[in-house]
Design a protein around this motif. Sequence first.
Motif, PDB file in Angstrom:
ATOM      1  N   ALA A  79       0.832  -1.203   0.000  1.00 51.96           N
ATOM      2  CA  ALA A  79       0.000   0.000   0.000  1.00 51.96           C
ATOM      3  C   ALA A  79       0.869   1.256   0.000  1.00 51.96           C
ATOM      4  N   TYR A 123     -15.156  -6.284  19.061  1.00 52.56           N
ATOM      5  CA  TYR A 123     -14.226  -7.370  18.830  1.00 52.56           C
ATOM      6  C   TYR A 123     -14.575  -8.586  19.666  1.00 52.56           C
ATOM      7  N   THR A 151      -4.122  -3.920  12.855  1.00 48.35           N
ATOM      8  CA  THR A 151      -4.838  -2.663  12.611  1.00 48.35           C
ATOM      9  C   THR A 151      -4.007  -1.469  13.053  1.00 48.35           C
ATOM     10  N   LEU A 210      -3.639   0.441  -7.688  1.00 45.62           N
ATOM     11  CA  LEU A 210      -4.854   0.367  -6.865  1.00 45.62           C
ATOM     12  C   LEU A 210      -4.996  -1.020  -6.255  1.00 45.62           C
ATOM     13  N   PHE A 243      -2.509  -2.923  -5.453  1.00 43.52           N
ATOM     14  CA  PHE A 243      -1.532  -2.953  -4.351  1.00 43.52           C
ATOM     15  C   PHE A 243      -2.139  -2.411  -3.058  1.00 43.52           C
ATOM     16  N   MET A 244      -2.958  -1.384  -3.223  1.00 44.71           N
ATOM     17  CA  MET A 244      -3.495  -0.718  -2.036  1.00 44.71           C
ATOM     18  C   MET A 244      -4.647  -1.479  -1.402  1.00 44.71           C
ATOM     19  N   PRO A 301      -5.498  -4.646  -0.430  1.00 45.12           N
ATOM     20  CA  PRO A 301      -5.489  -5.511   0.763  1.00 45.12           C
ATOM     21  C   PRO A 301      -5.435  -4.711   2.054  1.00 45.12           C
ATOM     22  N   ALA A 302      -4.538  -3.731   2.116  1.00 41.73           N
ATOM     23  CA  ALA A 302      -4.401  -2.944   3.348  1.00 41.73           C
ATOM     24  C   ALA A 302      -5.683  -2.195   3.652  1.00 41.73           C
ATOM     25  N   VAL A 303      -6.263  -1.569   2.612  1.00 42.28           N
ATOM     26  CA  VAL A 303      -7.489  -0.801   2.831  1.00 42.28           C
ATOM     27  C   VAL A 303      -8.621  -1.720   3.292  1.00 42.28           C
ATOM     28  N   VAL A 341      -8.375  -4.672   4.809  1.00 43.12           N
ATOM     29  CA  VAL A 341      -8.127  -5.149   6.177  1.00 43.12           C
ATOM     30  C   VAL A 341      -8.497  -4.064   7.181  1.00 43.12           C
ATOM     31  N   LEU A 342      -8.073  -2.824   6.906  1.00 42.96           N
ATOM     32  CA  LEU A 342      -8.382  -1.745   7.848  1.00 42.96           C
ATOM     33  C   LEU A 342      -9.881  -1.487   7.929  1.00 42.96           C
ATOM     34  N   PHE A 343     -10.552  -1.611   6.792  1.00 45.18           N
ATOM     35  CA  PHE A 343     -12.001  -1.462   6.817  1.00 45.18           C
ATOM     36  C   PHE A 343     -12.625  -2.527   7.705  1.00 45.18           C
ATOM     37  N   THR A 355     -11.280  -4.366  10.041  1.00 46.46           N
ATOM     38  CA  THR A 355     -10.868  -4.450  11.442  1.00 46.46           C
ATOM     39  C   THR A 355     -11.080  -3.159  12.217  1.00 46.46           C
TER      40      THR A 355
END
Lengths: 274, 295
Positions: free
Chosen positions: A91, A125, A147, B13, B15-16, B18-20, B22-24, B26
């Motif tokens: 990212a 959670y 996170t 895009l 590349f970005m 997975p991180a986005v 996961v953050l969404f 979690t």
Amino acid sequence: MNRPNRRQAVLVYLLLAVVLIVFLTPIYIIASSSVKPTPIMFQKPPAMVFTPTFEHYTQLFATRPFAKFMLNSLIAALGSTVFSLTFGSLAAYAISRIRHKRMNDVAFWILSMRMFPPIAVVVPYYIIFKASGLLDTPLALIIIYSTANIPLTVWLMKGFFDEVPRALEEAAAIDGYGLLQIFWYVTLPLAAPGLAVSAVFCFIFSWNEFIFALMLTGSNAQTVTVAVMSFWSSDAVQWGRIMAGSFIILIPGVIFVLTCQRWLVRGLTMGSVK
Amino acid sequence: MAYIRKRNRKIFLIFMMPAVLVLFGTTIYPMLYAGYLSFRSYDLAKLFVPRVYVGWANYREILSSSEFLHTLIVTFKLMAMTLSVQLVLGVGIALLVTQRLPGMGVARTLLLIPMMISPVIVGLVWLFLYFPELGYLNYFLSFLGLGPYAWITSTDWALWAIAIADIWQWTPFVMMGTAAALTNLSPEPFEAAKLDGNSPFDVFWRVTLPQIRPVLISLMFLRAIDAFKIYDIIFVLTKGGPGDTTEVLSMFIYRQSFTFWRMGVGAAASFVSLVIIVVLITLFFKSLNRDPHQA
């Protein structure tokens, strides 16, 4: 600023000595109490010379499965580190290379994700993990620690990727490399110090974490920080074991400070100081 | 580079993503879930029973209870106590370690150690120092003619006991940021000010401080965000007591959710805390977008 004169220098050293004594005493206390025989633990004046004993360390491992708790902490910390580095650096690479006026907002959004109070999301959670059977497993901790660790990795790695000369990537592109190949063979090796720094930050954060580990693990996935705290809740406080456990827990952080302190500014101030 | 960028926009895009995602999953999802829970009456004993919609009842309850308002006051009081001391001490120590004298690098490094220690360990070692009857802190203070204080058991000192532990851990952070900012300053204005015959104090107040002010503001917002979340140290030292003297917002949420199992009320309080933290985070990011010529 010019060099201070003799008198100023003496004053600076005196003040600094006081500051260092105040800030390092608690650390000295952890280290010394962990090898102090129990009868003189609170002796006043504090015993400076004594025969060190390792009974607290032996007790730590004998009365609780402390080795297992260390392994749990290690799994959670390493798991989250690997996960965060993989997703975070991909990212970060995209954010560093895409030219778009909203890109800063995306970076800030990702960064803000690590600033939310853990306690505010611990209830959801708890319910989610309980329903999915992940409660009291290392996987739950790996997910949660990521996170906080992914945003940190993105933030750190973006800085390192920004510094990689674009000309090298262009040369590779002209040679027929695809984007993934450029990233893997050209950019990432040049940003390797960044990966190392991010890894250490992720590891220490996860290793030190307490709230989530306390609320989301039981006897199975318990981590060292929770285990050390449990020596306090019993009817007699086991100070020797608490200090021995504390000393083991603080070792990684201290090594980190002593070896790569120059990266701390970048990792902790989130761009406040360039 | 333009060549690489154009061809690969879509891949970037990807590349970005997975991180986005996961953050969404979690972060945003649990927050929305907390929002959902805050409108329900929730009882853990009936985990899979459909929750009753109670409208704004949970919010009305906490916002009208003096207990909740008290926790907010304690939270901000603790924030004010720790931030002010950390700012003054941190800048003061930064001015010491940036002097051009031998040994300053070592001192700076050693002072960073407290930051990297687990907050639980910080709590435990200060508990050891504060411990009633036995602790060493009162013993040390007696040499200065102070004390003894009932640190963690008296309503007068419990909040200070927590503040001191936090100040010990995070003053190095302010010191580190300030020292980095001081080292980046250009020397010309200082020489000009000295030639004009200003005292060192005047030079600091009129020349140094205005230049590092933007950095200090950002550092203080970062500390405020952390101070707002403070939990571990309080959990170890006082658990919110004595009485409710040190019950900060995080303790309130914890007790509502996990002691009384009133997760709806806990979620409502969580949401109030999220609103406050969003304000703090926004202010922090605003503070970063300052005029680059000033910093």
